[in-house]
Scaffold this motif. Structure first.
Motif, PDB file in Angstrom:
ATOM      1  N   PHE A  29      16.668  -5.208 -27.552  1.00 11.82           N
ATOM      2  CA  PHE A  29      17.218  -4.287 -26.721  1.00 11.82           C
ATOM      3  C   PHE A  29      18.664  -4.385 -26.898  1.00 11.82           C
ATOM      4  N   GLY A  30      19.418  -3.483 -26.501  1.00 13.52           N
ATOM      5  CA  GLY A  30      21.102  -3.696 -26.530  1.00 13.52           C
ATOM      6  C   GLY A  30      21.574  -2.521 -26.059  1.00 13.52           C
ATOM      7  N   VAL A  31      22.814  -2.485 -26.578  1.00  9.39           N
ATOM      8  CA  VAL A  31      23.596  -1.174 -26.374  1.00  9.39           C
ATOM      9  C   VAL A  31      23.592  -0.177 -27.347  1.00  9.39           C
ATOM     10  N   TRP A  32      23.183   1.059 -26.750  1.00 12.35           N
ATOM     11  CA  TRP A  32      22.858   2.175 -27.874  1.00 12.35           C
ATOM     12  C   TRP A  32      24.283   3.076 -27.871  1.00 12.35           C
ATOM     13  N   ALA A  33      24.296   3.857 -29.072  1.00  8.44           N
ATOM     14  CA  ALA A  33      24.970   4.583 -29.264  1.00  8.44           C
ATOM     15  C   ALA A  33      24.703   5.886 -28.471  1.00  8.44           C
ATOM     16  N   ALA A  39      17.282  14.285 -20.605  1.00 13.75           N
ATOM     17  CA  ALA A  39      17.304  15.706 -20.618  1.00 13.75           C
ATOM     18  C   ALA A  39      18.488  16.042 -21.782  1.00 13.75           C
ATOM     19  N   ARG A  40      19.493  15.454 -21.769  1.00 16.57           N
ATOM     20  CA  ARG A  40      20.739  16.091 -22.349  1.00 16.57           C
ATOM     21  C   ARG A  40      21.127  14.982 -23.727  1.00 16.57           C
ATOM     22  N   LEU A  41      20.656  13.844 -23.560  1.00 18.82           N
ATOM     23  CA  LEU A  41      21.360  12.825 -24.368  1.00 18.82           C
ATOM     24  C   LEU A  41      20.140  11.815 -25.014  1.00 18.82           C
ATOM     25  N   GLN A  42      20.771  11.297 -26.308  1.00 19.26           N
ATOM     26  CA  GLN A  42      19.920  10.388 -26.957  1.00 19.26           C
ATOM     27  C   GLN A  42      20.620   9.132 -27.149  1.00 19.26           C
ATOM     28  N   LEU A  43      19.863   8.124 -26.672  1.00 19.60           N
ATOM     29  CA  LEU A  43      20.493   6.739 -26.894  1.00 19.60           C
ATOM     30  C   LEU A  43      19.661   6.245 -28.169  1.00 19.60           C
ATOM     31  N   ARG A  44      20.523   5.901 -29.148  1.00 22.36           N
ATOM     32  CA  ARG A  44      20.121   5.756 -30.573  1.00 22.36           C
ATOM     33  C   ARG A  44      20.851   4.628 -31.160  1.00 22.36           C
ATOM     34  N   ALA A  45      20.239   4.276 -32.496  1.00 26.91           N
ATOM     35  CA  ALA A  45      20.978   3.118 -33.225  1.00 26.91           C
ATOM     36  C   ALA A  45      22.325   3.528 -33.676  1.00 26.91           C
ATOM     37  N   GLY A  62      29.988   8.021 -26.541  1.00 27.42           N
ATOM     38  CA  GLY A  62      30.187   6.577 -26.282  1.00 27.42           C
ATOM     39  C   GLY A  62      29.102   5.704 -26.278  1.00 27.42           C
ATOM     40  N   PHE A  63      28.694   4.721 -25.224  1.00 27.10           N
ATOM     41  CA  PHE A  63      27.583   3.773 -25.578  1.00 27.10           C
ATOM     42  C   PHE A  63      27.074   3.715 -24.110  1.00 27.10           C
ATOM     43  N   THR A  64      25.796   3.348 -24.197  1.00 25.02           N
ATOM     44  CA  THR A  64      24.982   2.869 -22.707  1.00 25.02           C
ATOM     45  C   THR A  64      24.130   1.827 -23.296  1.00 25.02           C
ATOM     46  N   GLY A  65      23.985   0.645 -22.339  1.00 24.30           N
ATOM     47  CA  GLY A  65      22.775  -0.205 -22.776  1.00 24.30           C
ATOM     48  C   GLY A  65      22.898  -1.379 -21.903  1.00 24.30           C
ATOM     49  N   ILE A  66      21.855  -2.324 -22.213  1.00 19.21           N
ATOM     50  CA  ILE A  66      21.818  -3.477 -21.568  1.00 19.21           C
ATOM     51  C   ILE A  66      21.714  -4.551 -22.298  1.00 19.21           C
ATOM     52  N   ALA A 113      22.509   8.617 -18.689  1.00 25.23           N
ATOM     53  CA  ALA A 113      22.083   7.613 -19.838  1.00 25.23           C
ATOM     54  C   ALA A 113      21.800   6.293 -19.355  1.00 25.23           C
ATOM     55  N   ALA A 114      22.527   5.791 -17.938  1.00 27.69           N
ATOM     56  CA  ALA A 114      22.143   4.539 -17.396  1.00 27.69           C
ATOM     57  C   ALA A 114      20.821   4.574 -16.879  1.00 27.69           C
TER      58      ALA A 114
END
Length: 187
Positions: free
Chosen positions: A63-67, A10-16, A78-82, A114-115
């Motif tokens: 897959f990995g950790v996104w900005a 809703a509020r976030l983009q997990l991106r390169a 920050g970051f979030t990822g797997i 984000a998680a």
């Protein structure tokens, strides 16, 4: 290399990762409050190497950790990822979920939001069977996020982090896990 998966909530983009992320990420990793559950703050060079590792994990595994970026103002927060756990552990091999946010963005539900997006990717797009999370015993804020996203503490699997010396204050870690079969029941 597979196309990079980009995620939205809703509020976030997990991106390169972008070159412009280096400075705000370095500032985050130099903040003693943000880094209080890490052995030490990271230098700018450490952060640049970390971004290279994040990109490499994406290139190798898809897959990995996104900005992590806010949609309302475009701010890097920050970051979030797997990612694959990078050390030998009794619970491994495993894929872990991780996050870290700049202090100005704490307490607004961004880490959980984000998680959840990252877990959706892990279970629904990648078909992973389970995801783990771990942190130092004293890191109650991260443990609250783990609980909020439906992860369950596995006390019998708590462990001493092998990259921290015996006697180090942060060595003892708690382990949380979430299985794909429990994902739908997660809040």
């Amino acid at each position: 290399m597979a196309d990079l998966i980009e995620l939205h909530s809703a509020r976030l983009q997990l991106r390169a990762w972008r070159a412009a992320d280096l400075e705000p990420f370095a500032a985050l990793c130099a903040d003693p409050q943000v880094m209080r559950y890490f052995p030490a703050p990271y230098s700018r060079e450490d952060v640049a190497a970390m971004i290279r590792r994040f990109r490499g994990h994406f290139a190798e595994h898809g897959f990995g950790v996104w900005a992590l970026q806010r949609k309302d103002n475009g701010a890097f927060i920050g970051f979030t990822g797997i990612g694959h756990v990078g050390f030998e552990a009794p619970f491994g091999p495993a894929v872990e979920i991780a996050w870290s946010l700049a202090r100005a963005h704490w307490g607004q539900g961004f880490a959980s939001e984000a998680a959840r997006a990252a877990l959706g990717c892990a279970f629904e797009r990648l078909g992973l069977e389970q995801v783990v999370a771990f942190t130092a015993v004293g890191n109650l804020p991260s443990q609250r996020v783990m609980q909020a996203i439906g992860m369950q503490h596995a006390p019998a699997e708590d462990f001493d982090h092998p990259r921290l010396a015996p006697g180090h204050a942060l060595r003892r870690h708690v382990l949380y896990r979430l299985r794909h079969s429990d994902w739908r029941a997660a809040p």
